[in-house]
Design an enzyme around this catalytic site. Structure first.
Site, PDB file in Angstrom:
ATOM      1  N   HIS A 102       9.025   7.215  14.929  1.00  0.00           N
ATOM      2  CA  HIS A 102       7.881   7.956  14.243  1.00  0.00           C
ATOM      3  C   HIS A 102       8.617   8.029  12.698  1.00  0.00           C
ATOM      4  CE1 HIS A 102       6.279   8.136  18.196  1.00  0.00           C
ATOM      5  NE2 HIS A 102       5.281   8.088  17.538  1.00  0.00           N
ATOM      6  N   GLY A 103       9.901   7.852  12.497  1.00  0.00           N
ATOM      7  CA  GLY A 103      10.347   8.100  11.128  1.00  0.00           C
ATOM      8  C   GLY A 103      11.103   9.398  10.761  1.00  0.00           C
TER       9      GLY A 103
END
Length: 213
Positions: A170-171
């Site tokens: 999800h970064g």
């Protein structure tokens, strides 16, 4: 460094506004864990040890680790309570980079409860500045971040990147003290497990002032 994009269904995710719960997230996303292992292998010299025995690890036994053989800038991974624990030997340059990041971090002083013991409530989140110990599990949904220790804009991380960790699911990004950057899915810094020094070159993970063997 390129990373494959992994997609994870957020249905059922814990509200990030709830109090932190570092014990529940580990095996939520095994695909991210696999990606994390591959990323670490290519990003940084890695030395691993898997002691004590499988049975002892499953029971949560403390793990003694030789840190004297970790080169500057390299990281060793051990297993404790079924979790990967990262031990990073930070260079003077990496430590200097930590001082420049406070304005970019969600919790630069590690004041949120549940993830940082009192002895790690400092800039380096460590007992000794050069040695950083953390649980290699993202505080968002339990993925395993990958190491990106090179500075600069590689991998789309920005020209001012000072090195750290990226969760490929999800970064979320973390600095070299495991502190999460602002406006990322992860609600908290990476967990610092209980640990103590046995000597200048050995630590024990799973034991500290408040957690006895």
């Amino acid at each position: 460094m390129s990373q494959d994009t992994l997609v994870h269904d957020d249905d059922g995710a814990v509200d990030p506004n709830l109090p932190p719960d570092p014990s529940r997230r580990f095996w939520v996303t095994t695909a991210c864990a696999v990606g994390g292992v591959a990323g670490v292998a290519t990003a940084v010299p890695l030395v691993s040890t898997f002691s004590p025995s499988e049975k002892a690890r499953a029971a949560g036994a403390p793990v003694e680790v030789d840190i004297g053989d970790i080169p500057v800038g390299a990281m060793k991974t051990v297993e404790w309570r079924g979790k990967p624990v990262w031990i990073l030997h930070r260079s003077p340059e990496q430590l200097a980079g930590l001082k420049t990041l406070d304005s970019q971090l969600a919790d630069p002083q590690s004041q949120r409860p549940g993830f940082t013991p009192a002895y790690a409530e400092n800039e380096g989140r460590s007992r000794k500045p050069e040695i950083f110990v953390c649980v290699g599990i993202c505080t968002h949904l339990g993925c395993s971040p990958t190491s990106h220790f090179e500075t600069g804009g590689g991998g789309g991380l920005g020209a001012d990147w000072q090195g750290g960790f990226l969760c490929p699911c999800h970064g979320s990004t973390f600095d070299l003290a495991g502190r999460v950057f602002k406006n990322k899915p992860a609600p908290d810094n990476l967990e610092v497990p209980p640990y103590q020094y046995l000597s200048d070159t050995r630590i024990i993970v799973g034991v500290d002032e408040d957690n006895k063997a």
